[in-house]
Design an enzyme around this catalytic site. Structure first.
Site, PDB file in Angstrom:
ATOM      1  N   PRO A  11       0.843  -1.206   0.000  1.00  0.00           N
ATOM      2  CA  PRO A  11       0.000   0.000   0.000  1.00  0.00           C
ATOM      3  C   PRO A  11       0.876   1.253   0.000  1.00  0.00           C
ATOM      4  CG  PRO A  11       0.057  -1.006   2.186  1.00  0.00           C
ATOM      5  CD  PRO A  11       0.811  -1.917   1.280  1.00  0.00           C
ATOM      6  N   VAL A  13       0.384   5.540  -0.226  1.00  0.00           N
ATOM      7  CA  VAL A  13      -0.543   6.678  -0.256  1.00  0.00           C
ATOM      8  C   VAL A  13      -0.337   7.487  -1.529  1.00  0.00           C
ATOM      9  CG1 VAL A  13      -1.141   8.850   0.893  1.00  0.00           C
ATOM     10  CG2 VAL A  13      -0.784   6.790   2.244  1.00  0.00           C
ATOM     11  N   GLU A  36      -3.827   3.451   1.638  1.00  0.00           N
ATOM     12  CA  GLU A  36      -4.584   3.491   2.897  1.00  0.00           C
ATOM     13  C   GLU A  36      -5.706   4.530   2.821  1.00  0.00           C
ATOM     14  OE1 GLU A  36      -3.973   4.618   7.626  1.00  0.00           O
ATOM     15  OE2 GLU A  36      -2.649   5.448   6.108  1.00  0.00           O
ATOM     16  N   GLN A  81      -6.932  -1.325   2.075  1.00  0.00           N
ATOM     17  CA  GLN A  81      -6.236  -1.049   3.337  1.00  0.00           C
ATOM     18  C   GLN A  81      -6.859   0.135   4.061  1.00  0.00           C
ATOM     19  OE1 GLN A  81      -2.436   0.733   4.199  1.00  0.00           O
ATOM     20  NE2 GLN A  81      -1.748  -1.144   5.202  1.00  0.00           N
ATOM     21  N   CYS A 110       2.066   2.449   9.412  1.00  0.00           N
ATOM     22  CA  CYS A 110       2.403   3.759   8.857  1.00  0.00           C
ATOM     23  C   CYS A 110       2.887   4.706   9.952  1.00  0.00           C
ATOM     24  CB  CYS A 110       1.202   4.370   8.139  1.00  0.00           C
ATOM     25  SG  CYS A 110       1.598   5.974   7.413  1.00  0.00           S
ATOM     26  N   LYS A 149      -0.952  -5.139   8.604  1.00  0.00           N
ATOM     27  CA  LYS A 149       0.448  -4.866   8.278  1.00  0.00           C
ATOM     28  C   LYS A 149       1.076  -4.133   9.451  1.00  0.00           C
ATOM     29  CE  LYS A 149       3.394  -3.029   4.629  1.00  0.00           C
ATOM     30  NZ  LYS A 149       4.007  -1.737   4.880  1.00  0.00           N
ATOM     31  N   ASN A 208       8.325  -7.540   3.862  1.00  0.00           N
ATOM     32  CA  ASN A 208       8.395  -6.249   3.166  1.00  0.00           C
ATOM     33  C   ASN A 208       9.642  -5.488   3.609  1.00  0.00           C
ATOM     34  OD1 ASN A 208       6.539  -3.168   3.644  1.00  0.00           O
ATOM     35  ND2 ASN A 208       7.666  -3.782   1.841  1.00  0.00           N
ATOM     36  N   GLY A 209      10.395  -4.962   2.629  1.00  0.00           N
ATOM     37  CA  GLY A 209      11.554  -4.129   2.957  1.00  0.00           C
ATOM     38  C   GLY A 209      12.766  -4.443   2.122  1.00  0.00           C
TER      39      GLY A 209
END
EC number: 1.3.1.-
Length: 326
Positions: A11, A13, A36, A81, A110, A149, A208-209
């Site tokens: 996700p 923004v 989101e 999300q 977030c 998440k 994730n990353g």
């Protein structure tokens, strides 16, 4: 919705709108997370079928403001999300959208102030009782899969404890961003701490990353044991990262994104934001392309910048005739 062995668009923004999600899917993303959206905002929306472009729109009542747009072709892979800090409100929002998406995800990672200030996003990480309340409320009342998440907590042990607690709520999967709240994007993701979570859970974990090339999908899977992999910036800079055939040239990817934005009548501010992010990564906004994007006031202007005037004309004419205006 199966979360095993999947390549996932994270996700983002103002980026993860319908055209970008479909672009990622065309290149090979199995699951695509929307940007989101805050529960307060969705509650003010009504569902409208947009026959003009063939989409399903969630429009703020009394306005033309499209808060979330989706379509049938992504029905089985799009994850909605949500930002929330209240179980009842989260459920009310999820019920508006759940029949049109593959799953509902709660953002607990977030670190940006607009999320955290409302007790949402990463602010939830320190409130395990509230997390439990939100996720169990959604799980009991929705037929749609529910996921969330998170980011890493201060110690690996703390994160594992929270992840175990989340698993007990009955969620279908857990996405883990391998950074802590205070970490910056340039700080390396801690794949070893994602591995600790994977070994402690039986539900699929989405790692994730620091995934920037197609080969990184396999590298992070081996390093963490995670069943699926999620990518954010690597996909923003070049959505063809999902293609096993190798990356397409970023210029081609950009043009394809502009075409999809035209086809799905994407908000011009969102399209410009995404293009600016891509341009900034590879080049510079001070050059003619960047200046032309910044100056563009509508999708027709962007079509000119990218030599897609003919495509824009065809799409517009097609809509015109479909709506019986001839």
């Amino acid at each position: 919705m199966d979360y095993g062995n999947k390549l996932v668009l994270a996700p983002m923004v103002r980026v993860g709108t319908l055209p970008f999600r479909l672009l990622a899917a065309d290149y090979g993303a199995d699951i695509t997370y929307a940007e989101e959206i805050i529960d307060h905002k969705l509650i003010k929306c009504e569902r409208k079928v947009n026959e003009y472009i063939g989409s399903t729109d969630f429009v703020e009542k009394g306005t033309d403001n499209v808060v979330f747009r989706t379509c049938n072709q992504e029905r089985n892979q799009v994850v909605f999300q949500m930002g929330t800090s209240d179980a009842v409100r989260a459920l009310k929002a999820a019920q508006i959208v759940c029949k049109d998406v593959a799953a509902v995800d709660i953002n607990m990672g977030c670190p940006k102030s607009f999320s955290v200030s409302g007790g949402m996003g990463a602010a939830l990480l320190t409130k395990p009782d509230l997390i439990h309340d939100i996720l169990t409320t959604l799980r009991r009342n929705l037929d749609t899969p529910v996921t969330c998440k998170i980011r890493l907590l201060k110690s690996s042990q703390d994160t594992v404890e929270l992840a175990r607690r989340i698993e007990k709520t009955g969620v279908s999967a857990l996405a883990v961003h391998g950074r802590k709240v205070a970490d910056r994007p340039r700080d390396p993701a801690k794949w070893n701490e994602i591995a600790d979570i994977v070994s402690a859970l039986s539900i699929p974990v989405i790692a994730n990353g620091d995934v920037f090339e197609y080969d990184d999908f396999q590298r992070i899977k081996v390093a963490t044991g995670a069943s699926s992999v999620m990518v954010a910036r690597g996909a923003l800079w070049n959505a063809s990262i999902f293609s096993p055939k190798g990356k397409a040239h970023w210029e081609d990817v950009k043009r394809e994104y502009v075409r999809k934005s035209i086809l799905w009548d994407n908000d011009v501010k969102s399209t410009k934001h995404t293009l600016r992010e891509i341009i900034t990564h590879y080049s510079c906004l001070e050059l003619p392309e960047g200046k032309a994007v910044i100056k563009s006031e509508n999708l027709a202007d962007l079509a000119k910048v990218y030599g897609e005037e003919e495509y824009y004309r065809l799409v517009s004419e097609n809509r015109f005739s479909l709506n019986g205006h001839r």
